[in-house]
Design a protein around this motif. Structure first.
Motif, PDB file in Angstrom:
ATOM      1  N   ALA A 130      85.002  80.523  73.498  1.00  0.00           N
ATOM      2  CA  ALA A 130      85.084  81.818  72.806  1.00  0.00           C
ATOM      3  C   ALA A 130      85.244  82.984  73.778  1.00  0.00           C
ATOM      4  O   ALA A 130      85.754  84.046  73.411  1.00  0.00           O
ATOM      5  CB  ALA A 130      83.849  82.030  71.940  1.00  0.00           C
ATOM      6  N   SER A 133      89.075  84.915  76.946  1.00  0.00           N
ATOM      7  CA  SER A 133      89.964  85.882  76.310  1.00  0.00           C
ATOM      8  C   SER A 133      89.982  87.158  77.138  1.00  0.00           C
ATOM      9  O   SER A 133      89.006  87.498  77.821  1.00  0.00           O
ATOM     10  CB  SER A 133      89.494  86.188  74.882  1.00  0.00           C
ATOM     11  OG  SER A 133      90.212  87.269  74.324  1.00  0.00           O
ATOM     12  N   TRP A 283      87.997  91.322  68.585  1.00  0.00           N
ATOM     13  CA  TRP A 283      87.764  90.063  69.295  1.00  0.00           C
ATOM     14  C   TRP A 283      87.049  89.050  68.390  1.00  0.00           C
ATOM     15  O   TRP A 283      87.356  87.863  68.393  1.00  0.00           O
ATOM     16  CB  TRP A 283      86.965  90.334  70.562  1.00  0.00           C
ATOM     17  CG  TRP A 283      86.806  89.139  71.457  1.00  0.00           C
ATOM     18  CD1 TRP A 283      87.522  87.975  71.420  1.00  0.00           C
ATOM     19  CD2 TRP A 283      85.875  89.001  72.518  1.00  0.00           C
ATOM     20  NE1 TRP A 283      87.097  87.118  72.398  1.00  0.00           N
ATOM     21  CE2 TRP A 283      86.079  87.720  73.094  1.00  0.00           C
ATOM     22  CE3 TRP A 283      84.888  89.832  73.054  1.00  0.00           C
ATOM     23  CZ2 TRP A 283      85.331  87.249  74.171  1.00  0.00           C
ATOM     24  CZ3 TRP A 283      84.155  89.363  74.136  1.00  0.00           C
ATOM     25  CH2 TRP A 283      84.365  88.099  74.682  1.00  0.00           C
ATOM     26  N   GLU A 286      89.415  87.439  66.116  1.00  0.00           N
ATOM     27  CA  GLU A 286      90.262  86.485  66.825  1.00  0.00           C
ATOM     28  C   GLU A 286      89.514  85.198  67.145  1.00  0.00           C
ATOM     29  O   GLU A 286      90.075  84.101  67.071  1.00  0.00           O
ATOM     30  CB  GLU A 286      90.771  87.129  68.119  1.00  0.00           C
ATOM     31  CG  GLU A 286      91.654  86.235  68.964  1.00  0.00           C
ATOM     32  CD  GLU A 286      92.051  86.901  70.265  1.00  0.00           C
ATOM     33  OE1 GLU A 286      91.584  86.460  71.332  1.00  0.00           O
ATOM     34  OE2 GLU A 286      92.829  87.881  70.220  1.00  0.00           O
ATOM     35  N   ALA A 287      88.217  85.324  67.493  1.00  0.00           N
ATOM     36  CA  ALA A 287      87.447  84.154  67.919  1.00  0.00           C
ATOM     37  C   ALA A 287      86.793  83.417  66.756  1.00  0.00           C
ATOM     38  O   ALA A 287      86.749  82.184  66.742  1.00  0.00           O
ATOM     39  CB  ALA A 287      86.382  84.580  68.930  1.00  0.00           C
ATOM     40  N   TRP A 288      86.258  84.172  65.773  1.00  0.00           N
ATOM     41  CA  TRP A 288      85.464  83.563  64.708  1.00  0.00           C
ATOM     42  C   TRP A 288      86.038  83.786  63.316  1.00  0.00           C
ATOM     43  O   TRP A 288      85.457  83.354  62.324  1.00  0.00           O
ATOM     44  CB  TRP A 288      84.031  84.100  64.767  1.00  0.00           C
ATOM     45  CG  TRP A 288      83.356  83.808  66.080  1.00  0.00           C
ATOM     46  CD1 TRP A 288      83.319  82.617  66.736  1.00  0.00           C
ATOM     47  CD2 TRP A 288      82.638  84.736  66.899  1.00  0.00           C
ATOM     48  NE1 TRP A 288      82.627  82.731  67.910  1.00  0.00           N
ATOM     49  CE2 TRP A 288      82.186  84.036  68.034  1.00  0.00           C
ATOM     50  CE3 TRP A 288      82.327  86.098  66.785  1.00  0.00           C
ATOM     51  CZ2 TRP A 288      81.454  84.626  69.048  1.00  0.00           C
ATOM     52  CZ3 TRP A 288      81.589  86.690  67.797  1.00  0.00           C
ATOM     53  CH2 TRP A 288      81.165  85.961  68.914  1.00  0.00           C
TER      54      TRP A 288
END
Length: 357
Positions: A130, A133, A283, A286-288
């Protein structure tokens, strides 16, 4: 030299330099007639700032990613941010009292990181998926800089409360772009704070009009004091000053400077906090797959934003100055620490370091 050994040396040097710098600032505050102490204090902060920057750079070279992935790295980045904001605030205020309150905090942060954290938390670890990035640098660095600015601004507000003795005093021209706001509720302003240059005598022979000088006598037990005050050009009413209640001219000017610089530094930190929260939401999506999940860290970041938004709203819109916004900023200092460290160490969530639990 091995990069790990270089980091271990630099974190200890940073702590030692900040400890000596703290003593220099405290000595300068206690004995203000000693020459060169202000220069030594500023130099100590600059040296510590460079040492921490070198430590983070060595860490970056060793790990191959921006050093903000664990508590050790973020603590030193926060200390670097505080020393940087300190140098800015000290240059703006020309007051050594800035270092009296910022040096102990920066020193305590480096001591906690270098001497208290377990060695396993001090070593660089591979990034979890995660964190792989570009948002790691964009989000976390901006958030950490906002924390540093808000902490320094809040510390200066606390210093204002100490210098003013907690009195409910009114300042003149201490807000940026306000032209000297005044509270509409003058009953909430029992003390009038003015610079020594504002207390001038009207030459005899001039016309007695709304700007003439009146003598005001107030009783205080068996003693009586007479104070001559030039009427404020923005109002036709004469203002009364209790000479026994206000501070010395030096402390008046220092209190006004602290209030002004605190406002400016918080005004710098708040936009950084806003940008950091927005970047974190992007972010997170995008990650979760979600912009906002009410994680404990996210919740406290929102609380921090609301506290300082209220502070700036009160100063810009309501014209608050002095004690009331300083108390709000002091509350914000605690909230920032809870947001940054408390929920990370004690809470459960996506941002938790999991050291205690």
């Amino acid at each position: 030299m091995n990069l790990v050994a270089l980091q271990n040396g630099l974190d200890n040097i940073s702590f030692a330099v900040l400890f000596v710098t703290m003593l220099i600032y405290w000595g300068g505050a206690a004995f203000n007639n000693i020459p060169y102490l202000p220069v030594l204090g500023t130099s100590g902060m600059a040296i510590a700032n460079l040492c921490i920057a070198a430590l983070l750079s060595a860490r970056w070279l060793e790990a191959g990613y921006f050093p903000l992935s664990n508590l050790y790295e973020s603590l030193f980045f926060l200390a670097w941010g505080i020393t940087t904001i300190h140098l800015i605030a000290e240059n703006m205020s020309k007051s050594r009292l800035v270092g009296v309150v910022t040096a102990p905090v920066a020193m305590g942060i480096t001591a906690f990181a270098a001497l208290t954290l377990p060695s396993s938390m001090q070593s660089a670890e591979p990034l979890v998926p995660a964190l792989k990035s570009n948002w790691l640098m964009m989000h976390v660095s901006v958030m950490m800089l906002s924390y540093a600015a808000l902490m320094v601004g809040s510390l200066l507000a606390i210093a204002f409360l100490v210098v003013s003795g907690g009195k409910n005093i009114e300042l003149r021209g201490s807000s940026v772009g306000t032209g000297g706001f005044r509270s509409k509720d003058e009953s909430d302003r029992p003390y009038r704070l003015q610079k020594a240059t504002d207390l001038v005598l009207q030459p005899q022979g001039e016309a007695s009009n709304s700007s003439s000088v009146n003598s005001v006598f107030e009783s205080n037990g068996s003693a009586k004091t007479a104070v001559l005050d030039l009427a404020n050009p923005q109002t036709s009413q004469k203002e009364v000053i209790n000479d026994a209640s206000i501070l010395s001219p030096q402390r008046l000017n220092l209190a006004e400077t602290l209030d002004n610089i605190s406002y400016r530094i918080i005004g710098l930190g708040f936009p950084l906090l806003t940008i950091g929260i927005i970047a974190g939401g992007v972010w997170a999506n995008e990650a979760w797959g979600s912009y906002w999940s009410w994680d404990p860290k996210e919740t406290w970041a929102l609380i921090t934003w609301l506290v300082f938004a209220a502070y700036l709203h009160a100063r810009i819109t309501k014209g608050w100055q002095g004690r009331r916004p300083a108390i709000l900023a002091a509350t914000g200092f605690v909230v920032v620490w809870v947001c940054y460290l408390g929920v990370n160490l004690l809470g459960k969530g996506l941002h938790s370091y999991g050291w205690f639990f």
